[in-house]
Motif scaffolding. Structure first.
Motif, PDB file in Angstrom:
ATOM      1  N   SER A 112      28.880  16.332  37.130  1.00  0.00           N
ATOM      2  CA  SER A 112      29.773  17.271  37.813  1.00  0.00           C
ATOM      3  C   SER A 112      29.201  18.682  37.778  1.00  0.00           C
ATOM      4  N   TRP A 113      29.480  19.438  38.833  1.00  0.00           N
ATOM      5  CA  TRP A 113      28.935  20.784  39.017  1.00  0.00           C
ATOM      6  C   TRP A 113      29.981  21.861  38.761  1.00  0.00           C
ATOM      7  N   TYR A 114      29.507  23.043  38.319  1.00  0.00           N
ATOM      8  CA  TYR A 114      30.394  24.171  38.066  1.00  0.00           C
ATOM      9  C   TYR A 114      29.695  25.473  38.449  1.00  0.00           C
ATOM     10  N   PHE A 115      30.522  26.527  38.604  1.00  0.00           N
ATOM     11  CA  PHE A 115      30.016  27.886  38.764  1.00  0.00           C
ATOM     12  C   PHE A 115      30.048  28.562  37.394  1.00  0.00           C
ATOM     13  N   TYR A 116      29.015  29.327  37.088  1.00  0.00           N
ATOM     14  CA  TYR A 116      28.962  30.102  35.843  1.00  0.00           C
ATOM     15  C   TYR A 116      28.727  31.570  36.216  1.00  0.00           C
ATOM     16  N   ILE A 117      29.604  32.456  35.731  1.00  0.00           N
ATOM     17  CA  ILE A 117      29.527  33.881  36.082  1.00  0.00           C
ATOM     18  C   ILE A 117      29.689  34.728  34.819  1.00  0.00           C
ATOM     19  N   ARG A 118      28.931  35.820  34.732  1.00  0.00           N
ATOM     20  CA  ARG A 118      29.029  36.717  33.591  1.00  0.00           C
ATOM     21  C   ARG A 118      30.429  37.323  33.535  1.00  0.00           C
ATOM     22  N   LYS A 119      31.269  36.787  32.663  1.00  0.00           N
ATOM     23  CA  LYS A 119      32.643  37.260  32.527  1.00  0.00           C
ATOM     24  C   LYS A 119      32.674  38.684  31.973  1.00  0.00           C
ATOM     25  N   ASP A 120      31.748  39.011  31.085  1.00  0.00           N
ATOM     26  CA  ASP A 120      31.729  40.371  30.545  1.00  0.00           C
ATOM     27  C   ASP A 120      31.371  41.382  31.628  1.00  0.00           C
ATOM     28  N   TRP A 121      30.553  40.995  32.605  1.00  0.00           N
ATOM     29  CA  TRP A 121      30.241  41.897  33.713  1.00  0.00           C
ATOM     30  C   TRP A 121      31.448  42.061  34.647  1.00  0.00           C
ATOM     31  N   LEU A 122      32.184  40.974  34.856  1.00  0.00           N
ATOM     32  CA  LEU A 122      33.402  41.088  35.669  1.00  0.00           C
ATOM     33  C   LEU A 122      34.362  42.096  35.036  1.00  0.00           C
ATOM     34  N   ASP A 123      34.518  41.990  33.728  1.00  0.00           N
ATOM     35  CA  ASP A 123      35.427  42.910  33.025  1.00  0.00           C
ATOM     36  C   ASP A 123      34.890  44.346  33.070  1.00  0.00           C
ATOM     37  N   LYS A 124      33.593  44.486  32.897  1.00  0.00           N
ATOM     38  CA  LYS A 124      32.975  45.816  32.891  1.00  0.00           C
ATOM     39  C   LYS A 124      33.153  46.518  34.228  1.00  0.00           C
ATOM     40  N   LEU A 125      33.056  45.757  35.332  1.00  0.00           N
ATOM     41  CA  LEU A 125      33.188  46.328  36.675  1.00  0.00           C
ATOM     42  C   LEU A 125      34.603  46.212  37.227  1.00  0.00           C
ATOM     43  N   ASN A 126      35.511  45.688  36.383  1.00  0.00           N
ATOM     44  CA  ASN A 126      36.920  45.531  36.783  1.00  0.00           C
ATOM     45  C   ASN A 126      37.045  44.671  38.056  1.00  0.00           C
ATOM     46  N   LEU A 127      36.309  43.567  38.061  1.00  0.00           N
ATOM     47  CA  LEU A 127      36.338  42.643  39.196  1.00  0.00           C
ATOM     48  C   LEU A 127      37.200  41.431  38.866  1.00  0.00           C
ATOM     49  N   PRO A 128      37.984  40.942  39.825  1.00  0.00           N
ATOM     50  CA  PRO A 128      38.787  39.745  39.575  1.00  0.00           C
ATOM     51  C   PRO A 128      37.910  38.494  39.541  1.00  0.00           C
ATOM     52  N   GLU A 129      38.390  37.461  38.892  1.00  0.00           N
ATOM     53  CA  GLU A 129      37.657  36.197  38.875  1.00  0.00           C
ATOM     54  C   GLU A 129      37.658  35.594  40.280  1.00  0.00           C
ATOM     55  N   PRO A 130      36.590  34.890  40.639  1.00  0.00           N
ATOM     56  CA  PRO A 130      36.466  34.381  42.016  1.00  0.00           C
ATOM     57  C   PRO A 130      37.439  33.253  42.319  1.00  0.00           C
ATOM     58  N   LYS A 131      37.913  33.238  43.554  1.00  0.00           N
ATOM     59  CA  LYS A 131      38.796  32.174  44.020  1.00  0.00           C
ATOM     60  C   LYS A 131      38.269  31.508  45.284  1.00  0.00           C
ATOM     61  N   THR A 132      37.300  32.161  45.954  1.00  0.00           N
ATOM     62  CA  THR A 132      36.706  31.631  47.177  1.00  0.00           C
ATOM     63  C   THR A 132      35.198  31.850  47.153  1.00  0.00           C
ATOM     64  N   MET A 133      34.493  31.211  48.072  1.00  0.00           N
ATOM     65  CA  MET A 133      33.046  31.432  48.183  1.00  0.00           C
ATOM     66  C   MET A 133      32.743  32.867  48.574  1.00  0.00           C
TER      67      MET A 133
END
Length: 475
Positions: free
Chosen positions: A205-226
């Motif tokens: 099975s496949w997954y997306f992996y994203i730097r969560k600490d960078w999302l928090d640092k840039l105040n970006l929401p977690e992804p919901k779409t491509m």
């Protein structure tokens, strides 16, 4: 090695054998009366006859398989490859070792290597054996090779052998929700022609992996779409949250379909399925690589590359080399199998025994309001084919019965010390497990783990928010 085939049938149902016995009719009484003696005599004769029939129809081989040991021992020749990580205790080798000794002593099966070759030469050796019809009794083959053996009439029909010698646990195992479909790929014209090397489809099975600490640092929401993924990649490139030189958005390697840092989940997000036969809207089978959705996904990929969101040197890098950018805080988005956090991501994240990056794990995302479907194989690593000329094919079923029983015991956490002889050397070298003549796994293990692990976590950490997306720190 994963092998994909289309389902060719279902497991053949067990045959029902009917036994009939004939008894002599009672002699007519000359006096016209019956005192019961003739009836008693005939009953005794019928009983003796039935006992004799039972004695004659008892299968001594089946009794030995049921007992779990052949006496005297029987020989089974096999073809196998070496394993790079396996080292032997002094005086032992692929031909003589404690695992082979354990099979002979405990099961009465003498394993004899017909040939042993390097993994890189294995497929060629199998092809040569098939072409010359000089087959060992048992060897692992891929789907194409199995088809060749079936076409050449070289492989044994296992249907009756499984029905006759398979334990009830074995029959139940291969009749499971997933394993039944897996067994179907080894079935030709209603006949089981091999034992599938089953594995869990969820391992792929496949997954997306994203730097969560960078999302928090840039105040970006977690992804919901491509589209969110593309926007996050753009933000990572423009705002350089890594602070260690040029930051790119998405990790990618020279193998676009690699299990680590590959693009299969990216394509799936646009409902494109490269290398896969799928059904179109009319129900017709079409090849995924040439469908319109593939062109849409490639256009997005080209736009991202031209915008500098992808490492421009990806075409000359393997996962380990691309991982150097991850370790240097220059990449923030990756696609991969569920084990990506163990390799290669872990090697980039863990420094001096501690994780200095926080990666979130996310399911496949869609480019529109339709859910993204995960492109995974059926979970078959190969097939164990038995030569049509094998003298003791029942030994293979005995090996299968043992494997199924071992998996049942392991699932209960009840593995006796005596079983270590089948997987470890006298010095405790656990790599001896690679000497097993037959290996397959419960295809529903990962599914069961997915049900039980959250329950266990919530039991000990009741305040945790589920689902847990940060995984690297848990490994």
């Amino acid at each position: 090695m994963t092998r994909n085939r289309k389902l060719s049938g279902l497991i053949v149902s067990m045959a029902v054998f009917l036994l009939s016995a004939c008894s002599n009719p009672a002699s007519p009484s000359t006096s016209g009366t019956n005192d019961g003696s003739a009836s008693t005599q005939n009953t005794q004769q019928s009983s003796d006859s039935a006992a004799q029939d039972t004695k004659q129809t008892t299968d001594p081989v089946a009794e030995q398989v049921k007992a779990g040991k052949f006496s005297p021992s029987i020989e089974l020749t096999i073809g196998r490859s070496t394993h790079t990580g396996l080292t032997f205790d002094q005086g032992e080798s692929y031909d003589k070792n404690s695992v082979y000794d354990a099979y002979e002593q405990n099961l009465g099966i003498t394993l004899k290597n017909m040939w042993v070759v390097d993994p890189a030469q294995y497929d060629q050796k199998v092809q040569t054996s098939i072409a010359s019809n000089t087959l060992p009794d048992l060897m692992e083959v891929n789907a194409v090779q199995l088809q060749q053996m079936v076409n050449a009439g070289e492989v044994m029909d296992m249907t009756d052998l499984i029905n006759k010698y398979g334990s009830q646990e074995t029959k139940d195992f291969f009749n499971g929700n997933i394993s039944k479909k897996q067994m179907g790929t080894a079935t030709f014209d209603g006949k089981i022609m091999a034992i599938p090397f089953t594995d869990s489809p969820y391992n792929f099975s496949w997954y997306f992996y994203i730097r969560k600490d960078w999302l928090d640092k840039l105040n970006l929401p977690e992804p919901k779409t491509m589209q969110d993924v593309e926007n996050i990649a753009k933000a990572f490139v423009e705002k350089q949250p890594g602070g260690a030189g040029k930051t790119y958005g998405i990790a990618l390697t020279k193998d676009l379909y690699s299990d680590a840092y590959g693009l299969i989940p990216f394509f799936n997000g646009y409902h494109a399925y490269p290398g896969q036969w799928i059904k179109d809207a009319s129900g017709k089978m079409v090849y995924g690589s040439i469908q319109p959705e593939m062109k849409t996904a490639l256009q997005h990929l080209q736009d991202m590359y031209n915008s500098g969101l992808i490492d421009p040197e990806f075409s000359i890098k393997d996962p380990d080399k691309e991982n150097e950018l991850v370790a240097n805080n220059q990449l923030g988005i990756a696609f991969g199998k569920f084990w990506l956090t163990s390799w290669p991501l872990k090697q980039a994240v863990i420094k001096n025994g501690k994780a200095d990056q926080v990666w979130g794990t996310y399911p496949l995302l869609s480019a529109d309001d339709k859910p993204a479907l995960v492109q995974i194989p059926l979970g078959i690593n190969g097939y164990y084919a038995v030569s049509k000329n094998a003298k003791h094919p029942e030994a293979v079923i005995a090996l299968v019965n043992k494997r199924v029983n071992d998996m049942i015991q392991q699932s209960k956490g009840d593995v006796p010390d005596s079983e270590k002889a089948f997987t470890e050397s006298a010095s405790g070298n656990g790599m001896y497990s690679f000497l097993q003549p037959i290996v397959f796994y419960n295809p529903e293990d990962r599914l069961n783990d997915g049900k039980l692990i959250p329950q266990a976590i919530l039991r000990f950490f009741p305040r945790i928010k589920w689902p847990v997306t940060t995984m690297c720190s848990l490994i």
